[in-house]
Design a protein around this motif. Structure first.
Motif, PDB file in Angstrom:
ATOM      1  N   GLN A  44       0.833  -1.199   0.000  1.00  0.00           N
ATOM      2  CA  GLN A  44       0.000   0.000   0.000  1.00  0.00           C
ATOM      3  C   GLN A  44       0.869   1.250   0.000  1.00  0.00           C
ATOM      4  O   GLN A  44       0.597   2.212  -0.727  1.00  0.00           O
ATOM      5  N   ASP A  45       1.929   1.251   0.804  1.00  0.00           N
ATOM      6  CA  ASP A  45       2.863   2.382   0.809  1.00  0.00           C
ATOM      7  C   ASP A  45       3.582   2.492  -0.533  1.00  0.00           C
ATOM      8  O   ASP A  45       3.802   3.603  -1.043  1.00  0.00           O
ATOM      9  N   ARG A  65       2.454   1.528  -3.459  1.00  0.00           N
ATOM     10  CA  ARG A  65       1.516   2.030  -4.460  1.00  0.00           C
ATOM     11  C   ARG A  65       1.426   3.558  -4.394  1.00  0.00           C
ATOM     12  O   ARG A  65       1.431   4.237  -5.430  1.00  0.00           O
ATOM     13  N   ARG A  66       1.353   4.097  -3.185  1.00  0.00           N
ATOM     14  CA  ARG A  66       1.296   5.555  -3.048  1.00  0.00           C
ATOM     15  C   ARG A  66       2.599   6.203  -3.512  1.00  0.00           C
ATOM     16  O   ARG A  66       2.582   7.264  -4.155  1.00  0.00           O
ATOM     17  N   ARG A 108       3.346   8.950  -6.805  1.00  0.00           N
ATOM     18  CA  ARG A 108       4.072  10.217  -6.716  1.00  0.00           C
ATOM     19  C   ARG A 108       5.228  10.300  -7.703  1.00  0.00           C
ATOM     20  O   ARG A 108       5.811  11.368  -7.895  1.00  0.00           O
TER      21      ARG A 108
END
Length: 324
Positions: A311-312, A314-315, A319
């Protein structure tokens, strides 16, 4: 169970200009899937998340130099030592050359170029075993003159994240995939002594650890590989965030490897002789189940760690900018 085997393979960025020719697919439905996913992506999936990446090895077919990959049953690879030859119909080899009676073969389980008899290859290539991809060959048709590695890396990262952490509804259907597969595995551990006893339990536990670390189902090795990829991607994008994520998955991979060692040590407590097992279990069964419970909790923790990690990631990928 899928333990996230795609993590290592998906570390290699793909490029839309690379063409892969697929022929002799076993049935139309699979051929359509292969063409959809592989034609412009230099890979062929053989399980929901697993793919083959064809490296540019040189095989002479007629007058054209090209690589040819084949899916075979590992049992018929007679150049391998006997302890490695078991029925695994999803084993990939690369054919490097041929004569009237044999093929020259590159196999990740063999240090040198091997010779495989045509009769053995034909038996290995069309096994009709469950999940086998009979008659599947793949070769590279063309290679781009240049590759946009930044674009490829972004796409590869996003796809890995999507495959490892599925949407909630899809996750329920594909409970054996990605982090959900890890949770399924962890829960099933507690039932092992009820389903198997004696040497069958011992060998099964040992084989799980071997599969994690040596036979391509994921485990620590692929986490460490993915960490190396993210480190290179961090340098490519000059991203401190990717560098930190690389460090996290490498630490996680080392913890996974340590857990695999504990699984082996626990399995070795089981006597080799089935006749000794009832007495051993009467004296040690409670402690043994406690050990399995500890390992089960460890793998449940691994699943939570990886869900948060992807999840981290993917974020972080978002960016980096959108792929063009």
């Amino acid at each position: 169970l899928s333990m996230g085997a795609a993590v290592g393979a998906m570390a290699i960025p793909r490029h839309p200009e690379v063409k892969a020719a697929v022929f002799e697919s076993p049935f139309p439905g699979y051929r359509d899937v292969v063409r959809r996913w592989a034609w412009n992506n230099l890979h062929v999936p053989y399980f929901p998340l697993v793919m083959i990446v064809l490296f540019f090895l040189r095989l002479r077919v007629g007058t054209v130099l090209t690589p040819v990959a084949a899916v075979v049953d590992m049992f018929y690879m007679k150049y391998l030592p006997s302890f490695l030859r078991h029925h695994a119909p999803l084993h990939f080899i690369v054919l490097l050359g041929q004569d009237e009676r044999s093929y020259a073969v590159s196999d990740p389980y063999f240090e040198r170029v091997a010779t495989l008899d045509r009769v053995d290859f034909e038996a290995a290539w069309e096994t009709h075993a469950p999940l086998a991809k009979d008659n599947l060959l793949v070769h590279v048709r063309s290679v781009p003159s240049s590759v946009d590695w930044r674009r490829g890396a972004r796409r590869a990262i996003r796809r890995t994240c999507n495959d490892m952490v599925l949407p909630p509804l899809i996750r329920r259907l594909f409970f054996f995939v990605g982090v959900e597969g890890m949770r399924k595995f962890a829960r099933e551990m507690l039932r092992w002594p009820d389903r198997s006893q004696g040497s069958a339990l011992r060998d099964g536990m040992m084989f799980n650890a071997l599969g994690f670390e040596d036979q391509g189902t994921g485990g620590a090795a692929f986490r460490l590989m993915y960490g190396a990829f993210l480190k290179e991607a961090a340098e490519l994008f000059r991203s401190a965030e990717l560098h930190e994520l690389s460090r996290r998955i490498i630490v996680h991979g080392r913890e996974w490897r340590a857990a695999s060692r504990k699984l082996i040590l626990l399995a070795r407590q089981i006597p080799l002789s089935d006749e000794e097992y009832p007495d051993w279990h009467a004296a040690n069964g409670a402690a043994f189940r406690e050990g399995l419970g500890e390992l089960s909790r460890t793998w449940l923790g691994f699943a939570d760690t990886e869900q948060a990690f992807y999840q981290d990631l993917r974020r972080a990928a978002a960016r980096l900018g959108s792929a063009t």
